[in-house]
Design a protein around this motif. Sequence first.
Motif, PDB file in Angstrom:
ATOM      1  N   UNK A 134      14.585  16.175 -17.417  1.00 25.71           N
ATOM      2  CA  UNK A 134      15.752  17.125 -17.498  1.00 25.71           C
ATOM      3  C   UNK A 134      16.297  17.458 -16.143  1.00 25.71           C
ATOM      4  N   UNK A 135      15.810  17.067 -15.171  1.00 26.05           N
ATOM      5  CA  UNK A 135      16.543  17.284 -13.769  1.00 26.05           C
ATOM      6  C   UNK A 135      17.511  16.446 -13.634  1.00 26.05           C
ATOM      7  N   UNK A 136      17.507  15.158 -14.217  1.00 30.63           N
ATOM      8  CA  UNK A 136      18.485  14.125 -14.106  1.00 30.63           C
ATOM      9  C   UNK A 136      19.402  13.837 -15.281  1.00 30.63           C
ATOM     10  N   UNK A 137      18.974  14.412 -16.337  1.00 28.68           N
ATOM     11  CA  UNK A 137      19.729  14.146 -17.642  1.00 28.68           C
ATOM     12  C   UNK A 137      21.087  14.803 -17.665  1.00 28.68           C
ATOM     13  N   UNK A 138      21.405  15.934 -17.243  1.00 27.55           N
ATOM     14  CA  UNK A 138      22.613  16.495 -17.142  1.00 27.55           C
ATOM     15  C   UNK A 138      23.717  15.627 -16.609  1.00 27.55           C
ATOM     16  N   UNK A 139      23.428  15.415 -15.290  1.00 27.49           N
ATOM     17  CA  UNK A 139      24.278  14.493 -14.335  1.00 27.49           C
ATOM     18  C   UNK A 139      24.605  12.944 -14.905  1.00 27.49           C
ATOM     19  N   UNK A 140      23.561  12.814 -15.757  1.00 34.66           N
ATOM     20  CA  UNK A 140      23.730  11.089 -16.252  1.00 34.66           C
ATOM     21  C   UNK A 140      24.049  11.325 -17.522  1.00 34.66           C
ATOM     22  N   UNK A 141      24.603  12.484 -18.162  1.00 37.48           N
ATOM     23  CA  UNK A 141      24.880  12.672 -19.615  1.00 37.48           C
ATOM     24  C   UNK A 141      23.850  11.849 -20.414  1.00 37.48           C
ATOM     25  N   UNK A 142      22.388  12.104 -20.323  1.00 34.22           N
ATOM     26  CA  UNK A 142      21.517  11.727 -21.050  1.00 34.22           C
ATOM     27  C   UNK A 142      21.025  10.227 -20.985  1.00 34.22           C
ATOM     28  N   UNK A 143      21.637   9.711 -19.964  1.00 32.07           N
ATOM     29  CA  UNK A 143      21.454   8.279 -19.694  1.00 32.07           C
ATOM     30  C   UNK A 143      19.955   7.954 -18.897  1.00 32.07           C
ATOM     31  N   UNK A 144      18.879   8.699 -19.219  1.00 39.00           N
ATOM     32  CA  UNK A 144      17.806   8.718 -18.447  1.00 39.00           C
ATOM     33  C   UNK A 144      17.145   7.236 -18.513  1.00 39.00           C
ATOM     34  N   UNK A 150       0.577  -1.254  -0.005  1.00 42.62           N
ATOM     35  CA  UNK A 150      -0.044   0.090  -0.001  1.00 42.62           C
ATOM     36  C   UNK A 150       0.885   1.326  -0.140  1.00 42.62           C
ATOM     37  N   UNK A 151       2.054   1.112   0.762  1.00 45.00           N
ATOM     38  CA  UNK A 151       3.037   2.258   0.808  1.00 45.00           C
ATOM     39  C   UNK A 151       3.855   2.390  -0.713  1.00 45.00           C
ATOM     40  N   UNK A 152       4.342   0.975  -0.953  1.00 46.29           N
ATOM     41  CA  UNK A 152       5.112   1.025  -2.073  1.00 46.29           C
ATOM     42  C   UNK A 152       4.669   1.033  -3.404  1.00 46.29           C
ATOM     43  N   UNK A 153       3.648   0.808  -3.908  1.00 43.51           N
ATOM     44  CA  UNK A 153       2.982   1.108  -5.229  1.00 43.51           C
ATOM     45  C   UNK A 153       2.861   2.612  -5.459  1.00 43.51           C
ATOM     46  N   UNK A 154       2.272   3.173  -4.695  1.00 48.80           N
ATOM     47  CA  UNK A 154       2.409   4.904  -4.789  1.00 48.80           C
ATOM     48  C   UNK A 154       3.694   5.388  -5.018  1.00 48.80           C
ATOM     49  N   UNK A 155       4.809   4.788  -4.273  1.00 44.90           N
ATOM     50  CA  UNK A 155       6.021   5.384  -4.152  1.00 44.90           C
ATOM     51  C   UNK A 155       6.667   5.112  -5.565  1.00 44.90           C
ATOM     52  N   UNK A 156       6.704   3.869  -6.286  1.00 45.91           N
ATOM     53  CA  UNK A 156       6.932   3.469  -7.469  1.00 45.91           C
ATOM     54  C   UNK A 156       6.393   4.260  -8.601  1.00 45.91           C
ATOM     55  N   UNK A 157       5.091   4.510  -8.383  1.00 49.66           N
ATOM     56  CA  UNK A 157       4.257   5.131  -9.525  1.00 49.66           C
ATOM     57  C   UNK A 157       4.954   6.885  -9.386  1.00 49.66           C
ATOM     58  N   UNK A 158       5.121   7.459  -8.387  1.00 53.15           N
ATOM     59  CA  UNK A 158       5.681   8.510  -8.282  1.00 53.15           C
ATOM     60  C   UNK A 158       7.104   8.620  -8.702  1.00 53.15           C
ATOM     61  N   UNK A 159       7.972   7.733  -8.336  1.00 59.87           N
ATOM     62  CA  UNK A 159       9.540   7.634  -8.539  1.00 59.87           C
ATOM     63  C   UNK A 159       9.571   7.598 -10.209  1.00 59.87           C
ATOM     64  N   UNK A 160       8.725   6.913 -10.754  1.00 58.34           N
ATOM     65  CA  UNK A 160       9.014   6.584 -12.418  1.00 58.34           C
ATOM     66  C   UNK A 160       8.294   7.572 -12.931  1.00 58.34           C
ATOM     67  N   UNK A 161       7.127   8.367 -12.465  1.00 61.71           N
ATOM     68  CA  UNK A 161       6.693   9.685 -13.081  1.00 61.71           C
ATOM     69  C   UNK A 161       7.936  10.891 -12.879  1.00 61.71           C
ATOM     70  N   UNK A 162       8.474  10.812 -11.815  1.00 57.26           N
ATOM     71  CA  UNK A 162       9.588  11.724 -11.717  1.00 57.26           C
ATOM     72  C   UNK A 162      10.603  11.525 -12.708  1.00 57.26           C
ATOM     73  N   UNK A 163      11.122  10.391 -12.646  1.00 59.04           N
ATOM     74  CA  UNK A 163      12.116  10.103 -13.883  1.00 59.04           C
ATOM     75  C   UNK A 163      11.918  10.321 -15.039  1.00 59.04           C
ATOM     76  N   UNK A 164      10.491  10.240 -15.625  1.00 57.96           N
ATOM     77  CA  UNK A 164      10.035  10.363 -16.816  1.00 57.96           C
ATOM     78  C   UNK A 164       9.640  11.568 -17.368  1.00 57.96           C
ATOM     79  N   UNK A 165       8.768  12.278 -16.466  1.00 58.90           N
ATOM     80  CA  UNK A 165       8.275  13.740 -16.636  1.00 58.90           C
ATOM     81  C   UNK A 165       9.162  14.813 -16.426  1.00 58.90           C
ATOM     82  N   UNK A 166      10.308  14.381 -15.445  1.00 55.52           N
ATOM     83  CA  UNK A 166      10.947  15.615 -14.951  1.00 55.52           C
ATOM     84  C   UNK A 166      12.319  14.990 -15.396  1.00 55.52           C
TER      85      UNK A 166
END
Length: 549
Positions: free
Chosen positions: A128-138, A110-126
């Motif tokens: 651009x926040x992670x792309x510079x540090x990962x050299x585009x390997x999103x 019950x706690x984990x499923x919303x956390x995963x959805x939120x995390x994957x959404x963050x990695x997908x829709x945001x």
Amino acid sequence: MNDSDLNLQNQGKQEYRSLAKNSFYSAISIYLVIFYSLALSFLMARLISIEEWGIYILANSYIFIVVQISRTFPPSLWMTLNYFLPKYYVLEKKSKFKSFIKKSLILKLMFLIPLIILSVSLFTFLSYLFSPSLNGHIILLLILSPLIFIDAINIIFQSINRGFNNFKLNVLMFLLRFALNVCLLILFFFLNYNVTIEIIGVINVVSYLIPFIINLMVLLKYFYKLDNTEEDNLTYREVLKLSLHYGAPLIVNNFIGNFWIQAQQIGIGNLETKSEVTGFTNAISYSKVANSFSMSLNNPLVNSFTRIYNKDKFERIKWIYNFTVKYSLLISSFISGILFLSADFYLVLIYGENYLIFSPFFKLLIITVVFRILYAPLNSLISSKDKTKLLAPIQLIKLIVEAILFFGALIYFDTTIAIMTIIVAEIFGFLFYCYLSTKIGKLKLDIIPLFFQYLIFFSSLSIAVFINDIFISNLYKNIINTLNLDLLIRLPIFTILIFTVLFLALNILSKILVKKDLEDIQNLLNKEQGIEKVLYKMLSFLKKITYYD
């Protein structure tokens, strides 16, 4: 002896045997992690570039932040399971045992499923926040995302395995993960395949997933074999309440420990050079090798103490506690001595000659380990008595003393002196825990044998180093140069042998290591079974060189 007494004696023997086996499997798990890390580092360094490795580590760091959150909530649920499952199992409250497992997993999901959805959404829709540090390997973040789910449930599975008193299964599952990961990487290495960090990410996820599925199938088999008993099932509210009561203090306790390590690193980084932060951090990792044996006792002791407490057999706990402390010090001090003498060799082999300037850091932090032998037994005893709220205040008192000494030395002197104050703080911690063992644990520690063990350790180490410096060092270097074995120039083989002989001889002559103890351990083992058979033969050899009963 009547049947009742014989039955109690057999129960006691079975409990000691279970503790010995579980401690051994727990120790294997921790040392496998260390070996696995070294093997993985060796392969990664040869499969990808330094820059790619840095990107991969960074991606794992982002995932690890989410993993830590998933482990923490509901409050230290896996630690709560470590306490309550053995308790319900030994009291034969199988309905509560089963309902605790079922409702814990549902609460976690019950706690984990919303956390995963939120995390994957963050990695997908945001992204651009992670792309510079990962050299585009999103895409790497999305590949590694399943680890959030697998790790969060897997740590629950490990606690359930312990609840069934099956520590061996945890070791086997880790071995399988280790074998899958390393073997696949070795395959790519020999095929000279152009490996990308995305492929390494897929390999990592697969190596987690297969043992996870196997463990799930094994637990389902165990679960459905359990018959229900007469007591009521636990409700979701009761499970959550137990988790808050037992697990919340453990979260605070773990936070204090992790915070202190980060505070030390930040202090050195701001008050000394940045390179010393690297040396100090690597030295902490090295000292964990020696500390791993004591750490490995924590879960088995919580498991055994909980079972014994619920059988009202406190005398057995007294014996286990003193026996554990005695042999934990014996083994930890022996490992610490070997690592102390091998520190320069390790630095050159793993990091290079330039890192030899950090040799004092490594050797001093190794010395701190021998004064920590009471932490695991006492913390386990407190946890098994359902008094986890005491752990954080106890650690905080020790931390305040250590912080005053450490930062005082760091401000007025240097990092080496600051690390020396950690040794002073650990001596204080040892004396403090001796006091707490009496007041909280209601136990009488065998202090005199412990004093002699410390005397033997420091005497053996000092004599070995003295003999090396005065008589052996130049001779050894000439032999190594003659044989063209330059790699071993920093490994003082003769000094290690001298230390080993002195250490064992003095422990035998002072009657620390006696035949009766070795026989007691042998009686807990099945000499016809795999690992136990090997241990049995090792103890038989020790008995041959031990003169005192």
